[in-house]
Write a protein that holds these residues in place. Structure first.
Motif, mmCIF file in Angstrom:
data_model
loop_
_atom_site.group_PDB
_atom_site.id
_atom_site.type_symbol
_atom_site.label_atom_id
_atom_site.label_comp_id
_atom_site.label_asym_id
_atom_site.label_seq_id
_atom_site.Cartn_x
_atom_site.Cartn_y
_atom_site.Cartn_z
ATOM 1 N N VAL A 688 0.868 -1.174 0.000
ATOM 2 C CA VAL A 688 0.000 0.000 0.000
ATOM 3 C C VAL A 688 0.904 1.223 0.000
ATOM 4 O O VAL A 688 1.609 1.480 0.979
ATOM 5 C CB VAL A 688 -0.939 0.004 1.216
ATOM 6 N N ARG A 689 0.903 1.960 -1.114
ATOM 7 C CA ARG A 689 1.790 3.103 -1.279
ATOM 8 C C ARG A 689 0.976 4.382 -1.360
ATOM 9 O O ARG A 689 0.006 4.463 -2.104
ATOM 10 C CB ARG A 689 2.633 2.942 -2.542
ATOM 11 N N ASP A 690 1.397 5.383 -0.562
ATOM 12 C CA ASP A 690 0.706 6.674 -0.590
ATOM 13 C C ASP A 690 1.678 7.760 -1.010
ATOM 14 O O ASP A 690 2.879 7.519 -1.159
ATOM 15 C CB ASP A 690 0.103 6.980 0.782
ATOM 16 N N GLU A 691 1.154 8.965 -1.182
ATOM 17 C CA GLU A 691 1.954 10.123 -1.566
ATOM 18 C C GLU A 691 1.939 11.152 -0.449
ATOM 19 O O GLU A 691 1.969 12.356 -0.679
ATOM 20 C CB GLU A 691 1.409 10.728 -2.862
ATOM 21 N N GLY A 692 1.923 10.638 0.792
ATOM 22 C CA GLY A 692 1.851 11.513 1.955
ATOM 23 C C GLY A 692 3.178 12.151 2.304
ATOM 24 O O GLY A 692 4.127 12.134 1.514
ATOM 25 N N PRO A 693 3.280 12.709 3.530
ATOM 26 C CA PRO A 693 4.483 13.455 3.928
ATOM 27 C C PRO A 693 5.695 12.569 4.190
ATOM 28 O O PRO A 693 6.812 13.076 4.280
ATOM 29 C CB PRO A 693 4.044 14.166 5.211
ATOM 30 N N GLY A 694 5.500 11.258 4.316
ATOM 31 C CA GLY A 694 6.634 10.380 4.608
ATOM 32 C C GLY A 694 7.050 10.464 6.071
ATOM 33 O O GLY A 694 6.473 11.203 6.878
#
Length: 766
Positions: A688-694
């Motif tokens: 599950v990969r997101d483009e959040g702040p990390g």
């Protein structure tokens, strides 16, 4: 004239074998060659004399004695001259200064050549039998004197020209013959000592040249005196004993000087050994070796603390089994340094024993043993006593050093193994000691820390967050009346990581009140502070999470109580649905808390999973259906073939739901969340990969800890108890899988669930 003693040198050779086996083993062949050469030279020289002067008469004639009687008298005097000896030691071999040379010279002057050689050899044989010389030494000495005597006869008769009176020409001939006689003896003796390892022939010749010249002069003087008196005034012959006694005394003085010089060298060598702070074993071994050499003893023995040690040339110091004679030696040593001749160890004929005293008490004894009896001198006992005392002091110092090393090792082990940091500062705050725990705590190695001021070494802040000097923060509070204080600081490591520490200072002050030393125990409080923060975060988080569902439940319940009868049915149903939904939310939260509390350490919640076989892509799609309102943001990527895994379907969906919830929660509202199914290394994977702040690298593993959240609970913008990922990883591991994460600040995060693949059964071919 010096000569290699028969019994003495051979006995010394046997002693060498016990102490220096290797040297003697290599010396046996050279010694045999030298002995054989001496015997052959003697035979050849005797043959030359008989050929050239066999029929000649004596050089001088006595009017009152001649014929067989003179031959018997001179043979007896030759034997006596050999028996009157003064020993002179060369390392492990012995030479003797005797009156044999003047007697041989008398034989050559007063007897025909045949009788002179016969008197010399006939006088030596009984002397060697009396002194029990070994055959090999007797053969060497007989060959040497036959060769030297033959050279003396040939030179004397060649230079005298047949002179029958004691005039200048005869004296010159006598000097030439005696010089040849001494030179032959010196060469053969030097060759023998060189074969025994005492040095090179040339060096030995140079060392004995002075003594040989003295022997040459004294031999001629004594012989000339005796011959003159015997020829002209025989009545005064008894008075010639005085010059002989004077020469013997001179020999004895020379031997004493050489022996004292040798012993001084041994004492100096032992002092240098002691200066090196040797161990007990090394000190005893060096003492026995040097004492045995210095006192020309055949064996050495040390009795210390109910143990006995002897020196073995092949292997060094060795332990001995208890023997009744050891008690006798200790008893004698308790009285004083003494010489014993009874109840001695096997093979000993005489022993000299000295006490080992430390701090006024007897701790043992040292003994030197000889295989044949020798006259013990008072100076031997006088010299052995201080040497034994020095050994006792060395043993005491070695014991103290061993105890000090043991204590130091214990302290070093405490410092090295301590989990707390320990450092020692001087009065100005300069680091004197820095243990490994501090290296791990601060990232500063001891090599770079020692010698630097603590205040410049550590970047620290006080409890209020203000910059602080790690030494001055405590120095201002340390006083002679209150030498122990504790200071809490936060250390900032070179890599930027912060560590909370408590520095417990224990200071030492001099009489004037000046700080001398400060010992600091540094305890790492970081974990404790994190636990405290986790507790407070948990309270804040759980309070927030409980309040979230409770607030609408309470509000809708109060609304129904007050206005339920008058509310339209749809609105009342909506309120009841909201109450049921929030109650379900509350139930899930309680279940998460209960499940988290059942997981302890590495124990997996195996009772919480029921394993079976499921298709991983279908499970991933099922988890996404719970977020139908956000379906446009979910992108599923999966292989065309089914991915069968062994798992608990319900728990797998729970894990994936948690991962999708977090991804949708933290990623921007218009960004996509990717769900990727694949296989690798025998596992099925859902990422599950997101483009959040990390997340920062130091938080990637901590997010799987119980109640841990990166956001401050007081200002957090997203909800959550901090239990989801903790429970998800443990559930994954309970199914023989795992949950991992990769992330970089500003570039999003990727969580991957790993589950074991189920390989399809082979289809049987009909």
């Amino acid at each position: 004239m010096p000569e290699a003693t028969g019994g003495g040198a051979v006995r010394r050779l046997r002693g060498c074998r016990r102490r220096f086996v290797g040297v003697v083993t290599h010396a046996v062949a050279p010694v045999s060659q030298v002995v054989a050469g001496a015997a052959l030279a003697g035979a050849a020289a005797t043959g030359a004399v008989l050929w050239r002067a066999g029929d000649a008469g004596p050089v001088l004639t006595l009017g009152w004695l001649g014929g067989p009687a003179l031959l018997v008298v001179l043979t007896a005097l030759t034997c006596a001259g050999e028996l009157i000896a003064v020993r002179l030691h060369h390392r492990d071999v012995v030479e003797e200064l005797t009156l044999l040379d003047p007697m041989v010279l008398l034989d050559v002057l007063l007897l025909p050549p045949r009788q002179a050689i016969a008197a010399c050899l006939a006088g030596l044989v009984p002397a060697y039998l009396i002194r029990r010389r070994a055959p090999v030494k007797a053969l060497f000495n007989l060959g040497t004197y036959a060769a030297a005597g033959s050279v003396l006869i040939l030179l004397l008769r060649a230079c005298s020209g047949g002179a029958a009176t004691f005039d200048v020409r005869l004296i010159a001939a006598l000097a030439a013959g005696t010089t040849g006689f001494v030179a032959v003896n010196l060469l053969f003796l030097s060759a023998l000592f060189a074969a025994l390892g005492a040095g090179s022939v040339l060096v030995l010749v140079r060392q004995d040249l002075r003594l040989s010249l003295f022997t040459l002069v004294s031999t001629m003087a004594l012989t000339a005196t005796v011959v003159t008196v015997a020829v002209h005034t025989p009545a005064f012959l008894p008075f010639t004993v005085l010059p002989a006694a004077a020469i013997t005394y001179a020999y004895q003085a020379t031997a004493t000087e050489v022996e004292e010089r040798r012993r001084s060298a041994q004492v100096l060598a032992f002092s240098q050994v002691l200066a090196g702070s040797p161990s007990r074993h090394a000190a005893v071994e060096s003492f026995l070796r040097l004492a045995a050499e210095g006192f020309i003893a055949d064996e050495g023995l040390a009795l210390i603390d109910d143990e006995a040690f002897a020196l073995d040339g092949a292997s060094g110091l060795r332990s001995l089994a208890p023997h009744p004679s050891h008690g006798r030696l200790l008893t004698a040593a308790a009285e004083s340094t003494s010489v014993l001749q009874h109840d001695l160890p096997s093979g000993w004929s005489q022993a000299m024993v000295a006490p080992l005293e430390a701090d006024g008490s007897l701790v043992g004894a040292v003994a030197l043993g000889w295989h044949d009896r020798r006259a013990a001198r008072s100076r031997d006992r006088t010299l052995l006593t201080p040497l034994a005392s020095a050994l006792a002091v060395a043993l005491s110092n070695a014991d103290h050093l061993a105890r000090l090393v043991a204590q130091t090792s214990k302290l070093r082990a405490v410092l090295d193994q301590s989990g707390d940091g320990i450092l020692v500062l001087d009065g100005t705050g300069v680091v004197q000691l820095w243990n490994p725990a501090l290296e791990r705590l601060t990232s500063h190695r001891a090599e770079t820390a020692v010698g630097r001021p603590l205040g410049t070494l550590l970047d620290a802040e006080d409890a209020d967050g203000h910059p602080a000097d790690a030494f001055e923060a405590a120095r201002s509070r340390l006083t002679p009346a209150d030498p122990e204080v504790a200071v809490d600081l936060e250390i900032i490591r070179p890599d930027g990581e912060r560590r909370s520490v408590r520095c417990a200072h224990a200071a030492t002050f001099d009489p004037s009140g000046e700080l001398v030393r400060d010992v600091v125990n540094v305890h790492d409080l970081t974990r404790e502070r994190q636990l405290e923060r986790l507790k407070s975060d948990f309270v804040a988080t759980v309070s927030h999470e409980l309040r979230t569902p409770v607030t609408p439940i309470k509000g809708y319940a109060e609304l129904l109580i007050k206005h339920g009868d008058s509310m339209p049915a749809p609105k009342r149903a909506r309120a009841l649905e909201m109450i049921a939904d929030r109650a379900a939310h509350l139930t899930r939260l309680v279940e998460d808390l209960l499940l988290a509390s059942s997981i302890s350490g590495d124990t997996e919640p195996a009772r919480s999973v029921v394993l079976g076989t499921a298709e991983l892509t279908a499970l991933a799609r099922r988890a996404g259906e719970d977020f139908s309102a956000l379906a446009s943001r979910l992108v599923v990527t999966a292989p065309d073939t089914p991915v069968s895994v062994r798992c608990d379907r319900t728990r797998t969906i729970q894990i994936l739901t948690n991962l999708l919830s977090n991804a949708l929660k933290y990623a921007p509202g218009d960004s996509r969340v990717q769900i990727m199914v694949d296989t690798a290394a025998g596992q099925g994977r859902v990422t599950v990969r997101d483009e959040g702040p990390g997340m920062p690298a130091d938080q990637l593993e901590r997010i799987f800890e119980k109640f841990h959240r990166i956001e401050d609970p007081m200002v957090m913008s997203t909800g959550g108890s901090g239990l989801g990922l903790y429970i998800a990883r443990h559930l994954a591991r309970a199914m023989a899988g795992d949950l991992t994460v990769s992330s970089r600040l500003g570039q999003g995060s990727a969580f991957t669930l790993h589950l074991p693949l189920v390989m399809p059964s082979p289809v049987a071919v009909p």
